[in-house]
Design an enzyme around this catalytic site. Structure first.
Site, PDB file in Angstrom:
ATOM      1  N   GLY A 115      -8.539  -7.704  -0.302  1.00 15.84           N
ATOM      2  CA  GLY A 115      -8.957  -8.143   0.904  1.00 15.84           C
ATOM      3  C   GLY A 115      -8.355  -9.634   0.761  1.00 15.84           C
ATOM      4  O   GLY A 115      -6.998  -9.874   0.358  1.00 15.84           O
ATOM      5  N   GLY A 118     -12.847  -3.750   0.859  1.00 14.21           N
ATOM      6  CA  GLY A 118     -14.273  -3.432   0.901  1.00 14.21           C
ATOM      7  C   GLY A 118     -14.679  -2.316  -0.047  1.00 14.21           C
ATOM      8  O   GLY A 118     -15.954  -2.224  -0.699  1.00 14.21           O
ATOM      9  N   ARG A 156       0.794  -1.231  -0.131  1.00  8.44           N
ATOM     10  CA  ARG A 156       0.062   0.143  -0.063  1.00  8.44           C
ATOM     11  C   ARG A 156       0.945   1.267   0.119  1.00  8.44           C
ATOM     12  O   ARG A 156       0.307   2.355  -0.560  1.00  8.44           O
ATOM     13  CB  ARG A 156      -1.070  -0.182   1.202  1.00  8.44           C
ATOM     14  CG  ARG A 156      -2.154  -1.021   1.142  1.00  8.44           C
ATOM     15  CD  ARG A 156      -3.120  -0.846   2.210  1.00  8.44           C
ATOM     16  NE  ARG A 156      -4.190  -1.669   1.658  1.00  8.44           N
ATOM     17  CZ  ARG A 156      -5.138  -1.995   2.530  1.00  8.44           C
ATOM     18  NH1 ARG A 156      -4.899  -1.983   3.757  1.00  8.44           N
ATOM     19  NH2 ARG A 156      -6.338  -2.441   2.177  1.00  8.44           N
TER      20      ARG A 156
END
Ligand code: AMP
Length: 394
Positions: free
Chosen positions: A351, A374, A37
């Site tokens: 996820g 999500g 990330r």
């Protein structure tokens, strides 16, 4: 994408508040164990550096529930970012306190300040307007590049956009392009694969995808609710009784629309939820009382991978079994492998499926792996993401 990006606004020499998603896993020594990330945010940060902007980064990490907890500090992320960019990062040990204010006041062109975890303030998740206003007061421009939190209307993802011009960073642009193209402009046949445990989370996704895809593969724990809805006995497998009616409606709707739904034909059932449980392969018509299906069986692996091989676009969200335990990982591994070997556009919806693809070593072979589980799920559901809606239109 119909939203302005960081390239559509003059950021030269300006103070730019960038919401990034630095919600990375840390080990017990508080070292970053997966920098994906952080790396995903680099294109936007590097572009802003090239424009001599004054960069103020903010992010959340974990769920500290509105108070300071050292294990959720972003300090280790500042160190990793320093290494990745090979330049000094000023880490402010608060968000709207004196350290942050001083750092932001003294920031020079081409410098970077990283604020402490925004979720140390309960006002963040409540999208408190005063908190958002204070954050916005740091900068001339807001850039949202935190795709992973775009489905949340929080102060640092949506609230700040009420006070300063707000545009998308490159990561959000890339995510929306890949996911958006797959949904609106897919090369056909287009197959969606859904799995995981929580069927209620995916009812809306299936409902939306039925209008877009040619077929839907359903595996994982959620498949047993569909199997039960069709009249199968599924022993102690995961079943969401409240979703049985909706599952039947979806199966009917799919038939009316000519969309094929593929459910497991066999399962690996276990006598308990345990890595060392006794296991056996059974057709779904003959599941045993007191046992639970924890993975798809070999016939289902063949059925699903055949469908993947003939697809030209594949979107996947949710594991086929309890892949965290080796005894129940084969189904998820088979799907990841078939996608990796396929020539199709392959999109992993973040996820657990993103984690699985990485663990099994297939990450490089995918067209796109979303950084937001999500957020991508809500996008696939056809919902407008609040963090995107808040940005300026083109
Ligand atoms: P979700 O958050 O709904 O995507 O669910 C992900 C979780 O589903 C993973 O932790 C898997 O271990 C779990 N899971 C997958 N298949 C099964 C199954 N057959 N029974 C119970 N849990 C499952």
């Amino acid at each position: 994408m119909n939203k302005k990006t960081v390239k559509d606004i003059d950021v030269c020499g300006k103070k730019v508040l960038v919401r990034v998603d630095f919600n990375v896993p840390l080990n017990e020594k508080r070292e970053v164990t997966d920098e994906t990330r952080i790396v995903a945010a680099l294109p936007t940060i590097e572009y802003l550096l090239s424009q001599n902007a004054k960069i103020i980064l903010c992010s959340h990490l974990g769920r500290p529930k509105g108070e300071f907890k050292p294990e959720f500090s972003l300090a280790p992320v500042a160190q990793r970012l320093e290494k990745l960019l090979n330049r000094k990062i000023t880490f402010a040990a608060d968000v709207i306190g004196p350290e942050a204010k001083a750092a932001v006041e003294n920031i020079k062109e081409g410098e970077i300040v990283l604020l402490e975890n925004v979720r140390f303030h309960k006002e963040e998740t409540k999208n408190d307007p005063d908190f958002a206003k204070q954050l916005a007061s740091y900068a001339d421009i807001f850039v949202n590049d935190a795709f992973g939190t775009c489905h949340r209307a929080h102060a640092s993802t949506a609230g700040v956009a009420d006070y300063i011009p707000a545009v998308a960073g490159f990561l959000i642009g890339k995510e929306l392009d890949f996911l958006g193209n797959a949904l609106e402009n897919p090369v056909r046949p287009f197959v969606a694969i859904l799995g995981g445990a929580k069927v209620a989370d995916k009812i809306g996704v299936i409902n939306n995808l039925i209008n877009k895809v040619d077929s839907i593969i359903i595996g994982g724990g959620m498949a047993y609710t569909f199997l039960k809805a069709k009249g199968n006995e599924v022993g102690d497998s995961l079943v969401d009784e409240e979703s049985i009616g909706l599952s039947l409606d979806l199966l009917k709707k799919a038939e009316e629309k000519g969309v094929d739904i593929f459910l497991p034909v066999d399962a690996i059932e276990a006598d308990k939820f345990d890595a060392n449980a006794k296991t056996q392969v059974v057709p779904v018509e003959h599941m045993s009382a007191g046992w639970m299906g924890l993975d798809i069986g070999p016939a289902t692996r063949m059925l699903f991978t055949d469908k993947i091989r003939t697809a030209k676009t594949v979107v996947w969200n949710g594991p086929m079994g309890v892949f965290e335990m080796e005894a129940f990982a084969e189904g998820t591994r088979a799907v990841a492998k078939a996608m990796a070997e396929s020539e199709a556009v392959t999109i992993i919806g973040g996820g657990d499926s993103a984690a699985a693809v990485k663990i099994f070593g297939y990450a490089d072979a995918m067209t796109h792996i979303s950084t937001g589980g999500g957020a991508s799920l809500e996008f696939l559901e056809g919902k407008e993401l609040p963090g995107v809606a808040a940005l300026l239109d083109k």
